[in-house]
Motif scaffolding. Structure first.
Motif, PDB file in Angstrom:
ATOM      1  N   LEU A  12       1.034  -1.202  -0.020  1.00  0.00           N
ATOM      2  CA  LEU A  12      -0.350   0.008   0.029  1.00  0.00           C
ATOM      3  C   LEU A  12       0.871   0.982  -0.142  1.00  0.00           C
ATOM      4  O   LEU A  12       0.584   2.004  -0.878  1.00  0.00           O
ATOM      5  CB  LEU A  12      -1.515  -0.175   1.109  1.00  0.00           C
ATOM      6  CG  LEU A  12      -2.358   0.924   0.843  1.00  0.00           C
ATOM      7  CD1 LEU A  12      -2.591   0.876   0.116  1.00  0.00           C
ATOM      8  CD2 LEU A  12      -2.777   0.999   2.767  1.00  0.00           C
ATOM      9  N   ASP A  47       2.548   1.844  -3.900  1.00  0.00           N
ATOM     10  CA  ASP A  47       1.129   1.792  -3.833  1.00  0.00           C
ATOM     11  C   ASP A  47       0.016   2.214  -4.109  1.00  0.00           C
ATOM     12  O   ASP A  47      -0.648   3.448  -4.810  1.00  0.00           O
ATOM     13  CB  ASP A  47       0.558   0.130  -5.113  1.00  0.00           C
ATOM     14  CG  ASP A  47       1.302  -0.717  -5.283  1.00  0.00           C
ATOM     15  OD1 ASP A  47       2.485  -0.063  -6.239  1.00  0.00           O
ATOM     16  OD2 ASP A  47       1.369  -1.805  -5.524  1.00  0.00           O
ATOM     17  N   LYS A  48      -0.541   2.466  -2.739  1.00  0.00           N
ATOM     18  CA  LYS A  48      -1.512   4.317  -2.597  1.00  0.00           C
ATOM     19  C   LYS A  48      -2.646   3.293  -2.393  1.00  0.00           C
ATOM     20  O   LYS A  48      -3.409   3.770  -2.093  1.00  0.00           O
ATOM     21  CB  LYS A  48      -1.494   5.326  -2.988  1.00  0.00           C
ATOM     22  CG  LYS A  48      -0.339   6.124  -3.419  1.00  0.00           C
ATOM     23  CD  LYS A  48       0.876   5.927  -2.088  1.00  0.00           C
ATOM     24  CE  LYS A  48       1.910   6.824  -1.780  1.00  0.00           C
ATOM     25  NZ  LYS A  48       2.732   7.307  -0.627  1.00  0.00           N
ATOM     26  N   SER A  49      -2.434   2.287  -3.442  1.00  0.00           N
ATOM     27  CA  SER A  49      -4.110   1.766  -3.306  1.00  0.00           C
ATOM     28  C   SER A  49      -4.107   0.217  -4.118  1.00  0.00           C
ATOM     29  O   SER A  49      -3.154  -0.146  -4.501  1.00  0.00           O
ATOM     30  CB  SER A  49      -4.993   1.941  -4.254  1.00  0.00           C
ATOM     31  OG  SER A  49      -4.879   1.881  -6.075  1.00  0.00           O
ATOM     32  N   ILE A  50      -4.798  -0.520  -2.850  1.00  0.00           N
ATOM     33  CA  ILE A  50      -4.864  -1.669  -3.506  1.00  0.00           C
ATOM     34  C   ILE A  50      -6.297  -2.981  -3.689  1.00  0.00           C
ATOM     35  O   ILE A  50      -7.208  -2.816  -2.603  1.00  0.00           O
ATOM     36  CB  ILE A  50      -3.891  -2.920  -2.747  1.00  0.00           C
ATOM     37  CG1 ILE A  50      -2.390  -2.281  -2.169  1.00  0.00           C
ATOM     38  CG2 ILE A  50      -3.790  -4.689  -2.887  1.00  0.00           C
ATOM     39  CD1 ILE A  50      -1.602  -3.326  -0.834  1.00  0.00           C
ATOM     40  N   ILE A  51      -6.414  -3.668  -4.297  1.00  0.00           N
ATOM     41  CA  ILE A  51      -7.974  -4.402  -5.040  1.00  0.00           C
ATOM     42  C   ILE A  51      -7.206  -6.215  -4.673  1.00  0.00           C
ATOM     43  O   ILE A  51      -6.200  -5.820  -5.108  1.00  0.00           O
ATOM     44  CB  ILE A  51      -8.088  -4.629  -5.915  1.00  0.00           C
ATOM     45  CG1 ILE A  51      -8.979  -2.660  -6.174  1.00  0.00           C
ATOM     46  CG2 ILE A  51      -9.644  -5.230  -6.272  1.00  0.00           C
ATOM     47  CD1 ILE A  51      -8.958  -2.403  -7.691  1.00  0.00           C
ATOM     48  N   ILE A  63      -6.464   4.575   6.030  1.00  0.00           N
ATOM     49  CA  ILE A  63      -6.341   3.679   5.275  1.00  0.00           C
ATOM     50  C   ILE A  63      -8.160   3.203   5.094  1.00  0.00           C
ATOM     51  O   ILE A  63      -8.905   3.075   5.819  1.00  0.00           O
ATOM     52  CB  ILE A  63      -5.955   2.224   5.425  1.00  0.00           C
ATOM     53  CG1 ILE A  63      -4.777   2.390   5.782  1.00  0.00           C
ATOM     54  CG2 ILE A  63      -6.416   1.800   4.271  1.00  0.00           C
ATOM     55  CD1 ILE A  63      -3.685   0.706   5.934  1.00  0.00           C
ATOM     56  N   ASN A  85     -11.422  -2.527  -1.963  1.00  0.00           N
ATOM     57  CA  ASN A  85     -10.007  -2.046  -2.293  1.00  0.00           C
ATOM     58  C   ASN A  85      -9.745  -0.821  -0.983  1.00  0.00           C
ATOM     59  O   ASN A  85     -10.735  -0.307  -0.500  1.00  0.00           O
ATOM     60  CB  ASN A  85     -11.892  -0.906  -3.191  1.00  0.00           C
ATOM     61  CG  ASN A  85     -10.715   0.091  -3.908  1.00  0.00           C
ATOM     62  OD1 ASN A  85      -9.714   0.624  -3.813  1.00  0.00           O
ATOM     63  ND2 ASN A  85     -11.128   0.195  -5.426  1.00  0.00           N
ATOM     64  N   SER A  86      -8.661  -0.749  -0.640  1.00  0.00           N
ATOM     65  CA  SER A  86      -7.769  -0.180   0.229  1.00  0.00           C
ATOM     66  C   SER A  86      -7.506   1.133  -0.751  1.00  0.00           C
ATOM     67  O   SER A  86      -6.782   1.275  -1.860  1.00  0.00           O
ATOM     68  CB  SER A  86      -7.383  -1.270   0.347  1.00  0.00           C
ATOM     69  OG  SER A  86      -5.759  -1.425   0.753  1.00  0.00           O
ATOM     70  N   LYS A  87      -7.621   2.277   0.047  1.00  0.00           N
ATOM     71  CA  LYS A  87      -6.254   3.259  -0.506  1.00  0.00           C
ATOM     72  C   LYS A  87      -6.165   3.614   0.095  1.00  0.00           C
ATOM     73  O   LYS A  87      -6.904   3.925   1.525  1.00  0.00           O
ATOM     74  CB  LYS A  87      -7.840   4.322  -1.116  1.00  0.00           C
ATOM     75  CG  LYS A  87      -6.998   5.158  -1.840  1.00  0.00           C
ATOM     76  CD  LYS A  87      -8.124   6.120  -2.107  1.00  0.00           C
ATOM     77  CE  LYS A  87      -8.457   8.103  -3.242  1.00  0.00           C
ATOM     78  NZ  LYS A  87      -6.628   7.570  -4.607  1.00  0.00           N
ATOM     79  N   LEU A  88      -4.864   4.525   0.376  1.00  0.00           N
ATOM     80  CA  LEU A  88      -4.183   5.026   1.654  1.00  0.00           C
ATOM     81  C   LEU A  88      -4.503   6.477   0.979  1.00  0.00           C
ATOM     82  O   LEU A  88      -4.282   7.698   0.246  1.00  0.00           O
ATOM     83  CB  LEU A  88      -2.801   4.718   1.513  1.00  0.00           C
ATOM     84  CG  LEU A  88      -1.399   6.089   2.426  1.00  0.00           C
ATOM     85  CD1 LEU A  88      -1.978   5.129   3.446  1.00  0.00           C
ATOM     86  CD2 LEU A  88      -0.287   5.364   2.087  1.00  0.00           C
ATOM     87  N   PHE A  89      -4.836   7.060   2.892  1.00  0.00           N
ATOM     88  CA  PHE A  89      -5.140   8.587   2.214  1.00  0.00           C
ATOM     89  C   PHE A  89      -5.160   9.782   3.959  1.00  0.00           C
ATOM     90  O   PHE A  89      -4.543   8.889   4.637  1.00  0.00           O
ATOM     91  CB  PHE A  89      -6.709   9.189   2.124  1.00  0.00           C
ATOM     92  CG  PHE A  89      -7.347   8.827   3.058  1.00  0.00           C
ATOM     93  CD1 PHE A  89      -8.322   9.902   3.451  1.00  0.00           C
ATOM     94  CD2 PHE A  89      -7.678   7.704   4.018  1.00  0.00           C
ATOM     95  CE1 PHE A  89      -9.402   9.269   5.050  1.00  0.00           C
ATOM     96  CE2 PHE A  89      -8.442   7.345   4.399  1.00  0.00           C
ATOM     97  CZ  PHE A  89      -9.768   8.592   4.339  1.00  0.00           C
TER      98      PHE A  89
END
Length: 304
Positions: free
Chosen positions: A206, A209-213, A243, A231-235
Motif C-alpha cells: 500500500l 502503490d497507494k491503493s490495492i484491490i 486507510i 478496495n483499499s486506499k491510503l489517504f
C-alpha cells in the motif's frame, strides 16, 4: 463621545476605543445607544451622528426590529444578559450578516447600569462553518448510503493498523455488529483473520502503490467468514495517514463463478464426448468404405 466616556464612565482607554478593529457600543437599559466607536459605525454602515441616542433596533431590518429590542430589554431587566452571543441578522440596508457579541454590564458615575458590547463581524467564518457542516452531511449521506461496506483506520508507526475510526451502516449490517462494537474492532481481526504477516505485506504494498484491490474473508460477529473484494486506499484523515477499506460482498459472485465453473466443465466434457463420437464415426465409416471397396475389387478381379 470622548467627553461622555471620560466624565461619566471614567473610561481612560479612549485610544483603544477609537482604534479597535471590533465594533464597540454602549447602550442603556432601554436599548438606546449612548456611545459607538468608529468600527461599530462602519459595521452598520451609518455615521456616528445617526447612531448616538437612537434605539439599537433601528440598525436592523424592520422585520426583526421588534424581536431585537424585546430580547435585549428582557435580558437586561431580568439580569440575564448573554455574555457571548452569535446572531444572524439582516441590517437596515438589507445586508445579511453574522455578528458575535461580547456583552458586559458597566456602571456609570450616575450609578446607572449600562451595557458595553463588543461586536465582531463573523460572516465569513460562519459561512465556512456552514459549508463545512453541509460537506460533512453530504459525506455522511454518501458514506452511509453506499451499497458497499466501508471502514477507516489510522496507519500507525511501526506498520500497525489502529482500531476503526469510521464505519458505515452497511458494514454494521454485513458483520452483524452495532457501530460502537465495530469501532472497537480493527482490520487485523475483521479483514485479515489475525494474520499479522499478511498485514505487513499489505502495508508495504500500500505504501508503494497507494491503493490495492484484493480478496479476503470478513469475520462477522458469529465468526462466520464473508467473502469480499476489498478496495483499499491510503489517504490523509485528520492530518494523519489513514486507510479506507471499501468492501464489496462477493458471495453471490462466488456462487455464480462456481456455477459457471461447473457449466464450463460440463461443456468441456460434452465437447470431449462429441469429439470421441466423431472419431468413432470416422473409424466406422473408414472400415465400411474399406470393406465395401475390397469386395468390389475382389468381384472385379474375378470378372476380369
Amino acid at each position: 463621545m470622548e467627553t461622555y466616556l471620560t466624565e461619566n464612565i471614567n473610561f481612560n482607554l479612549t485610544d483603544i476605543w477609537n482604534k479597535s478593529a471590533d465594533g464597540m457600543r454602549i447602550t442603556d437599559s432601554d436599548g438606546k445607544i449612548i456611545a459607538a466607536n468608529p468600527a461599530f459605525c462602519k459595521l452598520f454602515d451609518k455615521p456616528e451622528e445617526e447612531i448616538i441616542n437612537q434605539p439599537l433596533h433601528l440598525l436592523y431590518h424592520p422585520n426583526i426590529q421588534g424581536e431585537i429590542i424585546k430580547e435585549y430589554q428582557e435580558d437586561v431587566n431580568h439580569n440575564k444578559l448573554k455574555t457571548q452571543l452569535e446572531r444572524k441578522a439582516v441590517l437596515w440596508n438589507g445586508r445579511k450578516v453574522w455578528f458575535e457579541f461580547s456583552n458586559s454590564v458597566i456602571r456609570s458615575l450616575s450609578n446607572d447600569n449600562l451595557v458595553l458590547s463588543v461586536v465582531r463581524d463573523i460572516s465569513e467564518r460562519k459561512e465556512n462553518e456552514l459549508e463545512l457542516v453541509k460537506s460533512e452531511r453530504q459525506y455522511r449521506s454518501l458514506f452511509n448510503n453506499t451499497s458497499d461496506a466501508m471502514f477507516v483506520c489510522y496507519l500507525n508507526y511501526g506498520k500497525t493498523l489502529g482500531s476503526f475510526v469510521e464505519v458505515n451502516e452497511k458494514a454494521c449490517q454485513i458483520l452483524g455488529r452495532s457501530m460502537n462494537e465495530l469501532l472497537q474492532q480493527d482490520p487485523l481481526h475483521v479483514i485479515f483473520e489475525n494474520r499479522e504477516d499478511e498485514i505487513l505485506k499489505f502495508i508495504d504494498r500500500l505504501n508503494a502503490d497507494k491503493s490495492i484491490i484484493f480478496n479476503a474473508f470478513l469475520t462477522g460477529k458469529s465468526a462466520d467468514r464473508i467473502p469480499a473484494e476489498i478496495n483499499s486506499k491510503l489517504f490523509d484523515y485528520n492530518e494523519r495517514p489513514a486507510i479506507l477499506f471499501i468492501s464489496r460482498d462477493i458471495a453471490e459472485r462466488r456462487i455464480f463463478e462456481e456455477k459457471l465453473k461447473q457449466r464450463t466443465n460440463q461443456l468441456r466434457n460434452l465437447a470431449s464426448k462429441l469429439q470421441s463420437i466423431r472419431e468413432e464415426e470416422r473409424k466406422m465409416i473408414s472400415r465400411e468404405i474399406h470393406d465395401e471397396l475390397g469386395q468390389m475389387l475382389t468381384v472385379l478381379k474375378i470378372q476380369i
